[in-house]
Every structure is written in structure tokens, then in C-alpha cells.
Design a protein around this motif. Structure first.
Motif, PDB file in Angstrom:
ATOM      1  N   ALA A 184       0.820  -1.215   0.000  1.00  0.00           N
ATOM      2  CA  ALA A 184       0.000   0.000   0.000  1.00  0.00           C
ATOM      3  C   ALA A 184       0.847   1.255   0.000  1.00  0.00           C
ATOM      4  CB  ALA A 184      -0.930  -0.015   1.211  1.00  0.00           C
ATOM      5  N   GLU A 185       2.096   1.148   0.470  1.00  0.00           N
ATOM      6  CA  GLU A 185       2.993   2.304   0.521  1.00  0.00           C
ATOM      7  C   GLU A 185       3.785   2.490  -0.777  1.00  0.00           C
ATOM      8  OE1 GLU A 185       5.427   1.506   3.873  1.00  0.00           O
ATOM      9  OE2 GLU A 185       3.797   1.726   5.337  1.00  0.00           O
ATOM     10  N   HIS A 186       3.681   1.537  -1.680  1.00  0.00           N
ATOM     11  CA  HIS A 186       4.496   1.574  -2.901  1.00  0.00           C
ATOM     12  C   HIS A 186       3.666   1.579  -4.185  1.00  0.00           C
ATOM     13  CE1 HIS A 186       8.325   0.790  -0.761  1.00  0.00           C
ATOM     14  NE2 HIS A 186       7.542   0.138   0.077  1.00  0.00           N
ATOM     15  N   ILE A 187       2.443   1.109  -4.115  1.00  0.00           N
ATOM     16  CA  ILE A 187       1.587   1.006  -5.298  1.00  0.00           C
ATOM     17  C   ILE A 187       0.457   2.021  -5.204  1.00  0.00           C
ATOM     18  CG2 ILE A 187       0.165  -0.516  -6.716  1.00  0.00           C
ATOM     19  CD1 ILE A 187       3.120  -1.294  -6.593  1.00  0.00           C
ATOM     20  N   SER A 188       0.356   2.886  -6.191  1.00  0.00           N
ATOM     21  CA  SER A 188      -0.667   3.929  -6.194  1.00  0.00           C
ATOM     22  C   SER A 188      -2.059   3.336  -6.383  1.00  0.00           C
ATOM     23  CB  SER A 188      -0.384   4.938  -7.304  1.00  0.00           C
ATOM     24  OG  SER A 188      -1.458   5.840  -7.456  1.00  0.00           O
ATOM     25  N   SER A 189      -3.022   3.930  -5.715  1.00  0.00           N
ATOM     26  CA  SER A 189      -4.417   3.491  -5.875  1.00  0.00           C
ATOM     27  C   SER A 189      -4.937   3.800  -7.273  1.00  0.00           C
ATOM     28  CB  SER A 189      -5.306   4.167  -4.830  1.00  0.00           C
ATOM     29  OG  SER A 189      -5.241   5.587  -4.954  1.00  0.00           O
ATOM     30  N   ASP A 190      -4.207   4.633  -8.030  1.00  0.00           N
ATOM     31  CA  ASP A 190      -4.622   4.975  -9.392  1.00  0.00           C
ATOM     32  C   ASP A 190      -4.377   3.838 -10.379  1.00  0.00           C
ATOM     33  OD1 ASP A 190      -5.307   7.487  -8.478  1.00  0.00           O
ATOM     34  OD2 ASP A 190      -3.364   8.362  -8.982  1.00  0.00           O
ATOM     35  N   THR A 191      -3.609   2.824  -9.987  1.00  0.00           N
ATOM     36  CA  THR A 191      -3.296   1.741 -10.917  1.00  0.00           C
ATOM     37  C   THR A 191      -4.526   0.905 -11.273  1.00  0.00           C
ATOM     38  OG1 THR A 191      -2.652   0.346  -9.059  1.00  0.00           O
ATOM     39  CG2 THR A 191      -0.903   1.575 -10.159  1.00  0.00           C
ATOM     40  N   ALA A 192      -5.496   0.819 -10.349  1.00  0.00           N
ATOM     41  CA  ALA A 192      -6.734   0.079 -10.613  1.00  0.00           C
ATOM     42  C   ALA A 192      -7.764   0.470  -9.572  1.00  0.00           C
ATOM     43  CB  ALA A 192      -6.501  -1.429 -10.584  1.00  0.00           C
ATOM     44  N   ALA A 193      -9.009   0.617 -10.006  1.00  0.00           N
ATOM     45  CA  ALA A 193     -10.072   0.986  -9.070  1.00  0.00           C
ATOM     46  C   ALA A 193     -10.308  -0.125  -8.058  1.00  0.00           C
ATOM     47  CB  ALA A 193     -11.354   1.295  -9.836  1.00  0.00           C
ATOM     48  N   ASP A 194     -10.230  -1.364  -8.523  1.00  0.00           N
ATOM     49  CA  ASP A 194     -10.382  -2.517  -7.643  1.00  0.00           C
ATOM     50  C   ASP A 194      -9.012  -2.841  -7.046  1.00  0.00           C
ATOM     51  OD1 ASP A 194     -10.720  -4.954  -6.393  1.00  0.00           O
ATOM     52  OD2 ASP A 194     -11.843  -5.871  -8.036  1.00  0.00           O
ATOM     53  N   PRO A 195      -8.851  -2.695  -5.738  1.00  0.00           N
ATOM     54  CA  PRO A 195      -7.519  -2.931  -5.143  1.00  0.00           C
ATOM     55  C   PRO A 195      -7.004  -4.350  -5.353  1.00  0.00           C
ATOM     56  CG  PRO A 195      -9.201  -2.738  -3.440  1.00  0.00           C
ATOM     57  CD  PRO A 195      -9.832  -2.304  -4.724  1.00  0.00           C
ATOM     58  N   TYR A 196      -7.902  -5.303  -5.550  1.00  0.00           N
ATOM     59  CA  TYR A 196      -7.476  -6.679  -5.775  1.00  0.00           C
ATOM     60  C   TYR A 196      -6.814  -6.859  -7.144  1.00  0.00           C
ATOM     61  CZ  TYR A 196      -9.744  -8.534  -1.591  1.00  0.00           C
ATOM     62  OH  TYR A 196     -10.081  -8.831  -0.293  1.00  0.00           O
ATOM     63  N   ASP A 253      -7.300  -7.223   7.206  1.00  0.00           N
ATOM     64  CA  ASP A 253      -8.162  -6.242   7.856  1.00  0.00           C
ATOM     65  C   ASP A 253      -8.263  -4.945   7.057  1.00  0.00           C
ATOM     66  OD1 ASP A 253      -8.933  -7.741  10.101  1.00  0.00           O
ATOM     67  OD2 ASP A 253      -7.055  -7.282  11.128  1.00  0.00           O
ATOM     68  N   ASP A 254      -7.473  -4.850   6.004  1.00  0.00           N
ATOM     69  CA  ASP A 254      -7.503  -3.678   5.120  1.00  0.00           C
ATOM     70  C   ASP A 254      -8.318  -4.041   3.883  1.00  0.00           C
ATOM     71  OD1 ASP A 254      -6.921  -1.685   3.197  1.00  0.00           O
ATOM     72  OD2 ASP A 254      -4.953  -1.314   4.082  1.00  0.00           O
ATOM     73  N   ALA A 255      -9.267  -3.177   3.528  1.00  0.00           N
ATOM     74  CA  ALA A 255     -10.122  -3.459   2.367  1.00  0.00           C
ATOM     75  C   ALA A 255      -9.322  -3.601   1.085  1.00  0.00           C
ATOM     76  CB  ALA A 255     -11.161  -2.349   2.211  1.00  0.00           C
ATOM     77  N   ALA A 256      -8.148  -2.972   1.015  1.00  0.00           N
ATOM     78  CA  ALA A 256      -7.306  -3.066  -0.180  1.00  0.00           C
ATOM     79  C   ALA A 256      -6.490  -4.357  -0.206  1.00  0.00           C
ATOM     80  CB  ALA A 256      -6.370  -1.861  -0.260  1.00  0.00           C
ATOM     81  N   PHE A 257      -6.446  -5.097   0.904  1.00  0.00           N
ATOM     82  CA  PHE A 257      -5.773  -6.401   0.978  1.00  0.00           C
ATOM     83  C   PHE A 257      -4.322  -6.313   0.513  1.00  0.00           C
ATOM     84  CE2 PHE A 257      -5.629 -11.090  -0.118  1.00  0.00           C
ATOM     85  CZ  PHE A 257      -5.909 -11.530   1.161  1.00  0.00           C
ATOM     86  N   PRO A 258      -3.537  -5.321   0.992  1.00  0.00           N
ATOM     87  CA  PRO A 258      -2.166  -5.169   0.484  1.00  0.00           C
ATOM     88  C   PRO A 258      -1.240  -6.287   0.957  1.00  0.00           C
ATOM     89  CG  PRO A 258      -2.501  -3.728   2.350  1.00  0.00           C
ATOM     90  CD  PRO A 258      -3.842  -4.326   2.040  1.00  0.00           C
ATOM     91  N   LEU A 259      -0.233  -6.581   0.131  1.00  0.00           N
ATOM     92  CA  LEU A 259       0.778  -7.557   0.502  1.00  0.00           C
ATOM     93  C   LEU A 259       1.698  -6.974   1.567  1.00  0.00           C
ATOM     94  CD1 LEU A 259       2.667 -10.078  -1.564  1.00  0.00           C
ATOM     95  CD2 LEU A 259       4.056  -8.350  -0.415  1.00  0.00           C
ATOM     96  N   LEU A 260       2.039  -7.789   2.560  1.00  0.00           N
ATOM     97  CA  LEU A 260       2.967  -7.414   3.615  1.00  0.00           C
ATOM     98  C   LEU A 260       4.120  -8.410   3.610  1.00  0.00           C
ATOM     99  CD1 LEU A 260       0.424  -6.838   6.550  1.00  0.00           C
ATOM    100  CD2 LEU A 260       1.281  -5.135   4.928  1.00  0.00           C
TER     101      LEU A 260
END
Length: 203
Positions: free
Chosen positions: A10-22, A128-135
């Protein structure tokens, strides 16, 4: 105490890359290209190399950024997800089928062993994050530690010097030095006899 996160998508990939975070990539384009090049190298040169050519496979890993100590034995069917995040001391072994999924740095001490089909999982997702980011988590395996066949180590777990994770077991918490664990999740069984040539400091 929560495990420190080395990489959060989430800190490296912009939310603009896709509307659906998955549908967003977990890693930047440069990293994805580098992994594709490594996959080609693994398929054509690493996987097809004769079993005795451990030096050749170590060289290939080094060309992609790995730190490899002398006499490491990585067998042809072993897998390393990101060589540039791999640090090995001397005589580290990864048997056929052993897989190191290392989006973050993974360090192996002297004479550490990964047996057949063992799996080192260096990342998960924030469910727990709706964007389901990789950690991704940095991990370390102490000198003379042994991950037995088909055993798995969960993200962020630290394996102490001389620790043993038994056949098919799953380590979800740190393994203490010179201790034998087994089960899913793994539990402590007994202490292991210390090697005279090992260091006195835990990993």
C-alpha cells in the motif's frame, strides 16, 4: 509484540493503478521485470543444470544479487523467488523442492538446511484492510538450523541457531536456538545437543 513489516504494498503502489484494489500489482514494474528475467534464467539455466553443479547455481543466484557463501548446495529443483533478497553464509543447503518466497530479505547462517519440499513464506496480506495489500517480512535462519522435509515457516518467523522444525510441521512463532519443534502449529518438544563448532550466539 507485532512483527515489523519490511514491505507494505500500500505504501508503494498507487491506488490509481486500478479501481479494484485486488487488481493492483503488489510490486513496482521494475521489480516485476527483474523477477521475470530471473524466472527465465531459472527455467533455462538453473533448473536444467546437473545436480553436482552447485557452484554454477550459486553463480546464477549471485548474478541476480544474492550473497552466497562458499560451498552452498542449492539443488536444481529448489526455488528462490527473489535472489537479490537472499543472504547465505557458508554451506547453506536448499534441497530439491525447497522454496524460498522472499519479497523481503531472508538470511541463512552457516550450515543451515532446507530439506525437500520445505517452504519459507516471507509474505502475507493485510486481511483487515479493504485493499488487501501484501505485507513482506525480513526473516533469519540461524547457523545449523534445519527445516525438515515438507515443513513450512510462516512470515516473519525467526529460526534460532541449531533449531529444528520437524517433518511437515508449520512454524508460526519464533523457534528458540537448539530446540526441536514439531506439529501444526509447531510446539517445542525438547532441546537439541549443541554442536561444538557452532557459535554461542543465537540468530
Amino acid at each position: 509484540m507485532p512483527k515489523p513489516v519490511h514491505y507494505n504494498a500500500a505504501e508503494h503502489i498507487s491506488s490509481d493503478t486500478a479501481a479494484d484494489p485486488y487488481q493492483r500489482p503488489a510490486f513496482p514494474l521494475r521489480d516485476r521485470i527483474r523477477r521475470q528475467l530471473w524466472n527465465i534464467c531459472w527455467t533455462l539455466l538453473y533448473r536444467t543444470s546437473p545436480r553436482p553443479l552447485h557452484g554454477w547455481r550459486s553463480l546464477l543466484l549471485q548474478l541476480f544479487g544474492a550473497t552466497m557463501g562458499p560451498n552452498c548446495h542449492f539443488y536444481p529443483k529448489s526455488r528462490v523467488w527473489a535472489p537479490w533478497n537472499l543472504v547465505c553464509a557458508d554451506q547453506v543447503t536448499a534441497a530439491d523442492g525447497a522454496e524460498i518466497y522472499n519479497p523481503a530479505p531472508v538470511t541463512f547462517g552457516s550450515h543451515a538446511i532446507l530439506s525437500q519440499d520445505s517452504y519459507i513464506c516471507g509474505a502475507t496480506h493485510d486481511y483487515d484492510d479493504a485493499a488487501f495489500p501484501l505485507l513482506a517480512y525480513a526473516m533469519s535462519f540461524g547457523a545449523y538450523s534445519w527445516i525438515c522435509a515438507r515443513a513450512s515457516v510462516a512470515p516473519g518467523v525467526k529460526v534460532g541457531e541449531g533449531a529444528v522444525l520437524g517433518l511437515g510441521s508449520v512454524a508460526t512463532r519464533n523457534l528458540e536456538p537448539w530446540t526441536i519443534y514439531a506439529g501444526a502449529p509447531a510446539v517445542r518438544l525438547k532441546e537439541r545437543r549443541r554442536h561444538e563448532q557452532s557459535s554461542s550466539e543465537p540468530a
